[in-house]
Motif scaffolding. Sequence first.
Motif, PDB file in Angstrom:
ATOM      1  N   PRO A   1      -1.593   2.912  -5.211  1.00  0.00           N
ATOM      2  CA  PRO A   1      -1.939   2.429  -3.861  1.00  0.00           C
ATOM      3  C   PRO A   1      -1.775   3.488  -2.770  1.00  0.00           C
TER       4      PRO A   1
ATOM      5  N   GLN B   1      -1.955   6.619  -2.890  1.00  0.00           N
ATOM      6  CA  GLN B   1      -2.956   7.680  -2.968  1.00  0.00           C
ATOM      7  C   GLN B   1      -4.306   7.183  -2.469  1.00  0.00           C
ATOM      8  N   PHE B   2      -4.594   5.905  -2.741  1.00  0.00           N
ATOM      9  CA  PHE B   2      -5.830   5.348  -2.195  1.00  0.00           C
ATOM     10  C   PHE B   2      -5.723   5.246  -0.667  1.00  0.00           C
ATOM     11  N   LEU B   3      -4.542   4.830  -0.186  1.00  0.00           N
ATOM     12  CA  LEU B   3      -4.333   4.753   1.269  1.00  0.00           C
ATOM     13  C   LEU B   3      -4.592   6.110   1.922  1.00  0.00           C
TER      14      LEU B   3
ATOM     15  N   ALA C   1      -6.638   8.286   1.066  1.00  0.00           N
ATOM     16  CA  ALA C   1      -8.076   8.533   1.149  1.00  0.00           C
ATOM     17  C   ALA C   1      -8.710   7.753   2.303  1.00  0.00           C
ATOM     18  N   VAL C   2      -8.050   6.675   2.723  1.00  0.00           N
ATOM     19  CA  VAL C   2      -8.602   5.822   3.779  1.00  0.00           C
ATOM     20  C   VAL C   2      -8.123   6.274   5.160  1.00  0.00           C
ATOM     21  N   LEU C   3      -6.889   6.782   5.224  1.00  0.00           N
ATOM     22  CA  LEU C   3      -6.320   7.195   6.519  1.00  0.00           C
ATOM     23  C   LEU C   3      -7.010   8.459   7.048  1.00  0.00           C
TER      24      LEU C   3
ATOM     25  N   MET D   1       0.813  -1.218   0.000  1.00  0.00           N
ATOM     26  CA  MET D   1       0.000   0.000   0.000  1.00  0.00           C
ATOM     27  C   MET D   1       0.850   1.274   0.000  1.00  0.00           C
TER      28      MET D   1
END
Lengths: 397, 397
Positions: free
Chosen positions: A281, A283-285, A287-289, A266
Amino acid sequence: MGKVLIIGAGGVGTVVAHKMAGLPKVFSEIMLASRTKAKCDAIAEKIGGNRIQTAQVDADSVPQLVKLIRSFQPDLVVNVALPYQDLTIMDACLETGVSYLDTANYEPKDEAKFEYKWQWAYHDRFKEAGLTAILGCGFDPGVTSIFTAHAAKNVFDEIQYLDIVDCNAGDHGKAFATNFNPEINIREVTQKGKYWENDDWQLTEPHEIHKPLNYPNIGPKESYLIYHEELESLVKNFPTIKRARFWMTFGQEYLTHLRVIQNIGMAGIEPIMYEGKEIVPIQFLKAVLPDPGDLGENYHGETSIGCRIRGLKDGKEQTYYIYNNCSHEAAYKETGMQAVSYTTGVPAMIGAMMFMQEKWKKPGVYNVEQFDPDPFLEELNQHGLPWNELHNVDLEL
Amino acid sequence: MGKVLIIGAGGVGTVVAHKMAGLPKVFSEIMLASRTKAKCDAIAEKIGGNRIQTAQVDADSVPQLVKLIRSFQPDLVVNVALPYQDLTIMDACLETGVSYLDTANYEPKDEAKFEYKWQWAYHDRFKEAGLTAILGCGFDPGVTSIFTAHAAKNVFDEIQYLDIVDCNAGDHGKAFATNFNPEINIREVTQKGKYWENDDWQLTEPHEIHKPLNYPNIGPKESYLIYHEELESLVKNFPTIKRARFWMTFGQEYLTHLRVIQNIGMAGIEPIMYEGKEIVPIQFLKAVLPDPGDLGENYHGETSIGCRIRGLKDGKEQTYYIYNNCSHEAAYKETGMQAVSYTTGVPAMIGAMMFMQEKWKKPGVYNVEQFDPDPFLEELNQHGLPWNELHNVDLEL
């Protein structure tokens, strides 16, 4: 008196806007612009007093930036957007004839490289245009380099050993969160270690070198040698430096989380195909953090960042430790942002003030240590980041 | 002799197709279908001999499934797709008048619930249609339930204490990977613990209860009480059971990775908005993690799964341990898949064989322990998963 355009409405942009809003004699007009205008509007409303104008801009797009700068006609653009966007904003400044200040060096999106070469390459163009570009005017890089310049100017005849020490002893109460943009943060701390010694860069494995260091009002914290961008310009601008290192504190849990984030892929900066769409990955992480801007409310403890320097004065070896401690709670109370955003935003505001007051103004592209540190450090004491100095103490390094 | 349609071309589907291909007297025609026909084609080509036909099908779509089943006209559909798709495939079987077998119970996509209620609700409809549905015919659930049925039929007068023990002592050489679909795996192992005692379900925190257990040919491994779906049907079908538990081994590193994956939000099953698109974090994580189907090549060591049972025989308390050990390397050599896929695929093939040979055939929806265990266990010994039994040993539990 001058007009300033701030680009970037994250935690740092919020602090910069807050601080500038309170100084109408320096910053007569302020515009805050970002990809999402609603974020700028929310910040402007919170600050109140109709001090902050807002605008939408995609900082990846030179034409959009040029259009905005032409319409607002600022004296200075303060770039607190993403490091990927430094060059497009510098291009737009050149095209419109406006000076420039940022807090972090340009970084290409597809490789985690922290080098000034891309921005230094703009020197001649800024010089010919009669424009000033001030690079890396946050805390680190920024104040750490100005502390070093102060030591070189006022404390030592010759600085020889420089250790920049960055401790965040705060607790945000979350299992894992980064203190600034997680994408940039993780890229930075997962790279190989690097320091200057014997006239060359020495490489280490990530987090290979570490030791406990004592921080004022905090106590001992395990500190890890990492590479940090100001080392590159400092060893160039202070050639008497024999060794320059950067240390940052990390907790075991933080390191465990980082290790796992890398293991599971990630932290990857190469896009993967997911349901027909390219997704990076990390950049998606992000958005989740947790949003670093939301950490302030329950953030306790303080940061302590400074320079530990050994050198010669009147032919004798001296040691010197100059640092600032900043309370997360006090920073939040004042600006709604935690200390990591606060310690970056306040120096950016003061750098802009130095430019407006013509104390830091010379055509070309410069790192902050190439300007006079004295007026900057005077203001730092006045605007929430007072510094302390210790002479001839044990540097532990 | 019969025609079988396998839906799902992951590791388990690969093993099922391999095993069925070698038994033309039982499986005269075999079709392998999945969302991505190319995966089926690759498996069919590797098996060779024109034994496997292939097709594309979206197992979420009842009309697509019905169309495929109508055109191929199988006697049995073997569902080794995702647990989310059990109900659509059962619906299609009812609509086309074809019997059904799967290896894992239905699970709604938006909550990590492992219950048979949704599939048991199909019993009357399958019964009225004269169709057989065999639920949970992998290893666990599957062989573990058949081991229990065997113990109840042939070893004890009354089984009272059941502990299913599942050890994977293999090493795949990766920092982190799951042995089957990571989405299903992580949902399963991060839920709360649950076991049956005192006529009711007892809840625990995730991984709260653990102890080292000795596994044959492996030695002691820390084993964690988790909930596993076969417990639900076993305590219903064997009402003399006073306590039923399920234990699974995990390494410290695996647990650390799981904990971090949860902490950073990547185990989330609720979609988040990312660049205008809804993305479920755990599904994106699946795309980033190693494909379980690719783990086989460097997988060493073995699995050991079995049942440790205490009960009464002729009025006296007896203990009994029945288990299978499976080598990752041997499984890979035979089918190109590691032992976790192998131990699930072989029982699915044997369950299908039981149906084709009319040894397991009765209208309605049944869990595997509701059929005669003897012919199944005979075949298990012949097809790569020989089992062992120990009488009156220390069960450690």
